[in-house]
Design a protein around this motif. Structure first.
Motif, PDB file in Angstrom:
ATOM      1  N   THR A   1      14.609  49.220 116.894  1.00  0.00           N
ATOM      2  CA  THR A   1      15.865  48.161 116.655  1.00  0.00           C
ATOM      3  C   THR A   1      16.829  47.203 118.067  1.00  0.00           C
ATOM      4  O   THR A   1      16.555  46.532 118.558  1.00  0.00           O
ATOM      5  CB  THR A   1      16.629  47.981 115.532  1.00  0.00           C
ATOM      6  N   ALA A   2      16.589  48.842 118.914  1.00  0.00           N
ATOM      7  CA  ALA A   2      17.577  48.082 119.839  1.00  0.00           C
ATOM      8  C   ALA A   2      16.702  48.252 121.038  1.00  0.00           C
ATOM      9  O   ALA A   2      16.998  47.041 121.685  1.00  0.00           O
ATOM     10  CB  ALA A   2      18.330  49.478 120.395  1.00  0.00           C
ATOM     11  N   ALA A   3      15.263  48.480 121.118  1.00  0.00           N
ATOM     12  CA  ALA A   3      14.404  48.125 121.679  1.00  0.00           C
ATOM     13  C   ALA A   3      13.867  47.219 121.770  1.00  0.00           C
ATOM     14  O   ALA A   3      13.473  46.306 122.849  1.00  0.00           O
ATOM     15  CB  ALA A   3      13.057  49.801 121.979  1.00  0.00           C
ATOM     16  N   ARG A   4      13.499  46.544 120.396  1.00  0.00           N
ATOM     17  CA  ARG A   4      13.002  45.835 120.586  1.00  0.00           C
ATOM     18  C   ARG A   4      13.911  44.481 121.047  1.00  0.00           C
ATOM     19  O   ARG A   4      13.618  43.485 121.561  1.00  0.00           O
ATOM     20  CB  ARG A   4      12.913  45.270 119.016  1.00  0.00           C
ATOM     21  N   ALA A   5      14.875  44.876 120.514  1.00  0.00           N
ATOM     22  CA  ALA A   5      16.028  43.773 121.547  1.00  0.00           C
ATOM     23  C   ALA A   5      15.934  43.811 122.845  1.00  0.00           C
ATOM     24  O   ALA A   5      17.083  43.121 123.210  1.00  0.00           O
ATOM     25  CB  ALA A   5      16.889  44.118 120.294  1.00  0.00           C
ATOM     26  N   GLY A   6      15.816  44.774 123.267  1.00  0.00           N
ATOM     27  CA  GLY A   6      15.753  44.938 124.668  1.00  0.00           C
ATOM     28  C   GLY A   6      16.765  45.606 125.049  1.00  0.00           C
ATOM     29  O   GLY A   6      17.715  45.482 126.580  1.00  0.00           O
ATOM     30  N   VAL A   7      18.303  46.159 125.169  1.00  0.00           N
ATOM     31  CA  VAL A   7      19.443  46.761 124.552  1.00  0.00           C
ATOM     32  C   VAL A   7      19.160  48.412 125.455  1.00  0.00           C
ATOM     33  O   VAL A   7      18.414  49.378 124.678  1.00  0.00           O
ATOM     34  CB  VAL A   7      20.230  46.799 123.333  1.00  0.00           C
ATOM     35  N   SER A   8      19.960  48.482 125.463  1.00  0.00           N
ATOM     36  CA  SER A   8      20.245  50.284 127.033  1.00  0.00           C
ATOM     37  C   SER A   8      20.397  51.269 125.239  1.00  0.00           C
ATOM     38  O   SER A   8      21.125  50.570 124.544  1.00  0.00           O
ATOM     39  CB  SER A   8      20.886  50.547 127.247  1.00  0.00           C
ATOM     40  N   ARG A   9      19.321  52.494 125.369  1.00  0.00           N
ATOM     41  CA  ARG A   9      19.999  53.252 124.105  1.00  0.00           C
ATOM     42  C   ARG A   9      19.897  54.249 124.897  1.00  0.00           C
ATOM     43  O   ARG A   9      20.216  54.991 126.108  1.00  0.00           O
ATOM     44  CB  ARG A   9      18.870  53.400 123.350  1.00  0.00           C
ATOM     45  N   MET A  10      21.248  55.494 124.061  1.00  0.00           N
ATOM     46  CA  MET A  10      21.681  56.899 124.177  1.00  0.00           C
ATOM     47  C   MET A  10      21.691  57.664 122.819  1.00  0.00           C
ATOM     48  O   MET A  10      21.562  57.170 121.457  1.00  0.00           O
ATOM     49  CB  MET A  10      23.208  56.553 124.697  1.00  0.00           C
ATOM     50  N   THR A  11      20.799  58.877 123.283  1.00  0.00           N
ATOM     51  CA  THR A  11      21.283  59.547 121.697  1.00  0.00           C
ATOM     52  C   THR A  11      22.586  60.386 121.941  1.00  0.00           C
ATOM     53  O   THR A  11      23.554  59.806 122.845  1.00  0.00           O
ATOM     54  CB  THR A  11      20.504  60.900 122.204  1.00  0.00           C
ATOM     55  N   PRO A  12      22.987  60.749 119.985  1.00  0.00           N
ATOM     56  CA  PRO A  12      24.614  61.296 120.517  1.00  0.00           C
ATOM     57  C   PRO A  12      24.571  62.792 121.083  1.00  0.00           C
ATOM     58  O   PRO A  12      25.815  62.790 121.902  1.00  0.00           O
ATOM     59  CB  PRO A  12      24.095  61.819 119.224  1.00  0.00           C
ATOM     60  N   ARG A  13      23.360  63.039 121.555  1.00  0.00           N
ATOM     61  CA  ARG A  13      23.403  64.300 123.020  1.00  0.00           C
ATOM     62  C   ARG A  13      24.099  63.814 124.710  1.00  0.00           C
ATOM     63  O   ARG A  13      25.513  63.981 125.101  1.00  0.00           O
ATOM     64  CB  ARG A  13      22.128  65.489 122.756  1.00  0.00           C
ATOM     65  N   GLU A  14      23.116  62.402 124.492  1.00  0.00           N
ATOM     66  CA  GLU A  14      23.650  61.934 125.855  1.00  0.00           C
ATOM     67  C   GLU A  14      24.767  62.185 125.456  1.00  0.00           C
ATOM     68  O   GLU A  14      26.089  61.560 126.537  1.00  0.00           O
ATOM     69  CB  GLU A  14      23.137  61.134 126.091  1.00  0.00           C
ATOM     70  N   PHE A  15      25.707  60.974 124.658  1.00  0.00           N
ATOM     71  CA  PHE A  15      26.542  60.152 124.465  1.00  0.00           C
ATOM     72  C   PHE A  15      28.191  61.439 124.665  1.00  0.00           C
ATOM     73  O   PHE A  15      28.599  61.258 124.964  1.00  0.00           O
ATOM     74  CB  PHE A  15      26.706  59.789 123.063  1.00  0.00           C
ATOM     75  N   ALA A  16      27.456  62.878 124.171  1.00  0.00           N
ATOM     76  CA  ALA A  16      28.235  63.844 123.767  1.00  0.00           C
ATOM     77  C   ALA A  16      29.043  64.242 125.324  1.00  0.00           C
ATOM     78  O   ALA A  16      30.020  64.538 125.015  1.00  0.00           O
ATOM     79  CB  ALA A  16      27.674  65.158 122.810  1.00  0.00           C
ATOM     80  N   ALA A  17      27.206  64.552 125.595  1.00  0.00           N
ATOM     81  CA  ALA A  17      27.456  64.879 127.046  1.00  0.00           C
ATOM     82  C   ALA A  17      28.278  63.760 128.057  1.00  0.00           C
ATOM     83  O   ALA A  17      29.332  64.504 128.645  1.00  0.00           O
ATOM     84  CB  ALA A  17      26.173  64.922 127.731  1.00  0.00           C
ATOM     85  N   MET A  18      28.924  62.451 127.785  1.00  0.00           N
ATOM     86  CA  MET A  18      29.675  61.598 128.121  1.00  0.00           C
ATOM     87  C   MET A  18      30.850  61.983 127.824  1.00  0.00           C
ATOM     88  O   MET A  18      32.229  61.589 128.530  1.00  0.00           O
ATOM     89  CB  MET A  18      28.989  60.304 127.868  1.00  0.00           C
ATOM     90  N   LEU A  19      30.966  61.873 126.542  1.00  0.00           N
ATOM     91  CA  LEU A  19      32.353  62.089 125.981  1.00  0.00           C
ATOM     92  C   LEU A  19      32.855  63.516 126.082  1.00  0.00           C
ATOM     93  O   LEU A  19      34.673  63.657 126.499  1.00  0.00           O
ATOM     94  CB  LEU A  19      32.498  62.038 124.405  1.00  0.00           C
ATOM     95  N   GLU A  20      32.407  64.636 127.168  1.00  0.00           N
ATOM     96  CA  GLU A  20      33.354  64.969 127.509  1.00  0.00           C
ATOM     97  C   GLU A  20      33.271  65.449 128.697  1.00  0.00           C
ATOM     98  O   GLU A  20      34.415  65.836 129.525  1.00  0.00           O
ATOM     99  CB  GLU A  20      32.306  66.846 127.813  1.00  0.00           C
ATOM    100  N   GLN A  21      33.750  64.441 129.902  1.00  0.00           N
ATOM    101  CA  GLN A  21      33.331  63.826 131.113  1.00  0.00           C
ATOM    102  C   GLN A  21      33.639  62.000 131.107  1.00  0.00           C
ATOM    103  O   GLN A  21      32.817  61.646 131.161  1.00  0.00           O
ATOM    104  CB  GLN A  21      32.832  64.165 131.976  1.00  0.00           C
TER     105      GLN A  21
END
Length: 167
Positions: free
Chosen positions: A110-130
């Protein structure tokens, strides 16, 4: 640019961050996730929507988190978290930079069809740590790797390559 919106598939992210956690543990982590997202929003600006499925709830309800542009929603009735995420994506004007955080394939499509940015939970978790790196991480979130070699481990990739070369 009108702003930025971060949409997080709550239980999807919690399951990825805390594999094997019980239902009660995941319920207890909802506030923790809300607080982490509030920190990211405070650093980067914009707003966020955190969505959870509320099984057996008759209606959907959303509440703003006091003092932070974060809306926490519980999907109920005929709506699921995936449905609410899709609707929120569709409601956004073109000048809003939307980033969706989910590992769910349908939400990703759904996000890809709408052309919006996407993140996986792992990428998000890494971001939350820092959280101070959150601004850069969200700006770089553009697509989920979609090639096979991005999704399999090195050994499997080697075996597949050998099969391709020597059928």
């Amino acid at each position: 640019m009108n702003g930025a919106l971060l949409i997080v598939d709550g239980y999807n992210v919690l399951h990825a961050l805390f594999p094997g956690a019980s239902k009660d543990e995941l319920f207890a982590r909802r506030d923790w996730l809300s607080e982490r997202i509030a920190s990211v929003i405070a650093l980067r600006g914009g707003s966020a929507m955190l969505v959870f499925d509320a099984h057996n709830a008759e209606t959907t309800h959303c509440r703003p988190l006091k003092g932070v542009p974060l809306e926490v929603c519980f999907a109920g009735g005929r709506f699921t978290a995936d449905t609410l995420i899709a609707r929120r994506i569709a409601e956004q004007p073109a000048d809003v930079a939307v980033t969706v955080v989910s590992g769910d394939q349908e939400v990703q499509r759904t996000a890809a069809r709408a052309g919006v940015s996407r993140m996986t939970p792992r990428e998000f978790a890494a971001m939350l740590e820092q959280p101070t790196k959150a601004v850069d991480s969200l700006a770089e979130a553009s697509r989920i790797p979609s090639r096979l070699e991005d999704k399999v481990d090195v050994e499997t990739l080697r075996k597949l390559e050998a099969l391709r070369r020597n059928p």
